[in-house]
Write a protein that holds these residues in place. Sequence first.
Motif, short mmCIF file in Angstrom:
data_model
loop_
_atom_site.label_atom_id
_atom_site.label_comp_id
_atom_site.label_asym_id
_atom_site.label_seq_id
_atom_site.Cartn_x
_atom_site.Cartn_y
_atom_site.Cartn_z
N LEU A 175 -26.03 16.33 74.30
CA LEU A 175 -25.73 17.40 73.35
C LEU A 175 -24.51 17.16 72.48
O LEU A 175 -25.00 17.55 71.15
N LEU A 176 -23.85 16.47 72.66
CA LEU A 176 -22.79 15.99 71.69
C LEU A 176 -23.29 15.13 70.53
O LEU A 176 -23.32 15.54 69.52
N LEU A 177 -24.28 14.17 70.92
CA LEU A 177 -25.05 13.41 70.09
C LEU A 177 -25.82 14.26 69.25
O LEU A 177 -26.04 14.06 67.82
N ALA A 178 -26.69 15.39 69.54
CA ALA A 178 -27.48 16.04 68.99
C ALA A 178 -26.56 16.88 68.06
O ALA A 178 -27.28 17.04 66.79
N GLN A 179 -25.61 17.51 68.44
CA GLN A 179 -24.91 18.37 67.48
C GLN A 179 -24.13 17.52 66.29
O GLN A 179 -24.07 17.85 65.41
N ALA A 180 -23.87 16.14 66.78
CA ALA A 180 -23.14 15.38 65.54
C ALA A 180 -24.26 15.08 64.60
O ALA A 180 -24.35 15.01 63.45
N VAL A 181 -25.59 14.72 65.05
CA VAL A 181 -26.71 14.35 64.09
C VAL A 181 -27.09 15.46 63.33
O VAL A 181 -27.27 15.27 61.82
N ASP A 182 -27.07 16.46 64.01
CA ASP A 182 -27.46 17.79 63.23
C ASP A 182 -26.39 18.13 62.10
O ASP A 182 -26.81 18.62 60.82
N THR A 183 -25.16 18.06 62.43
CA THR A 183 -24.12 18.19 61.40
C THR A 183 -24.16 17.37 60.40
O THR A 183 -23.97 17.41 59.27
N ARG A 184 -24.38 15.97 60.69
CA ARG A 184 -24.46 14.87 59.74
C ARG A 184 -25.74 15.11 58.82
O ARG A 184 -25.62 14.82 57.50
#
Length: 228
Positions: A175-184
Amino acid sequence: MKNLLRSFLLLIFGTITMAEDVDLFEASNRVVFEFNQALDENFFEPIARTYKESIPKTMQNRVSDFSSNLNDIYTLGNEILQFKLFDSVSTFGRILVNSTIGLVGLFDVASDIGLEKTNEDFGQTMAVWGVSSGPYVVLPVLGPSTMRDSTGTYVDITENIDVTKELNTTEEVALLLAQAVDTRVKLLPVTVLLKNSDDVYIATRSSYLQKRQFDIFDGNPPIENDDF
């Protein structure tokens, strides 16, 4: 109650660390900034571009909508702390609609029926409470911030952990990685503009501080404000 007490203790800390100089730590900030730039250019940006170009847009939208629904939970708490009662009712409606009809937030049904999305974090809440921004700082990996917003980020991350505590470690990391990639991915257009500036560090600092002022005053910042 425990989280509220922690928030007030951090509010006190934020008040103590106020400073007039907007970039008191520029020398060390630039070192951290260069580290972040290298990390981003060699890791985060390539992943974001690959994700944007390779993953179907429909799937990207599901990730974005799910992250947005989680963000609404944090926003609701901060709207209550800022006594924004009308906005908090609207945000609660968004969470209710998107978590049910929107299949646990995978679809942003609330926006389609006129429930407007707002964004509030604990840094904004402290600003409303009267805490000065303090000097500008650059955090490793997390990027531009201020002393006040750094404190707010700590609270937001802690609240995020509390919200997702039912997930196992693998699910939480995913979840954290998905949110980070989405933000980037959302920041890719900004990256292009900043890279074209004469001094990327100064351009990034200016953009961040102006955006925070815009956010704190809900899109209607005063013409002059010595805090920023």
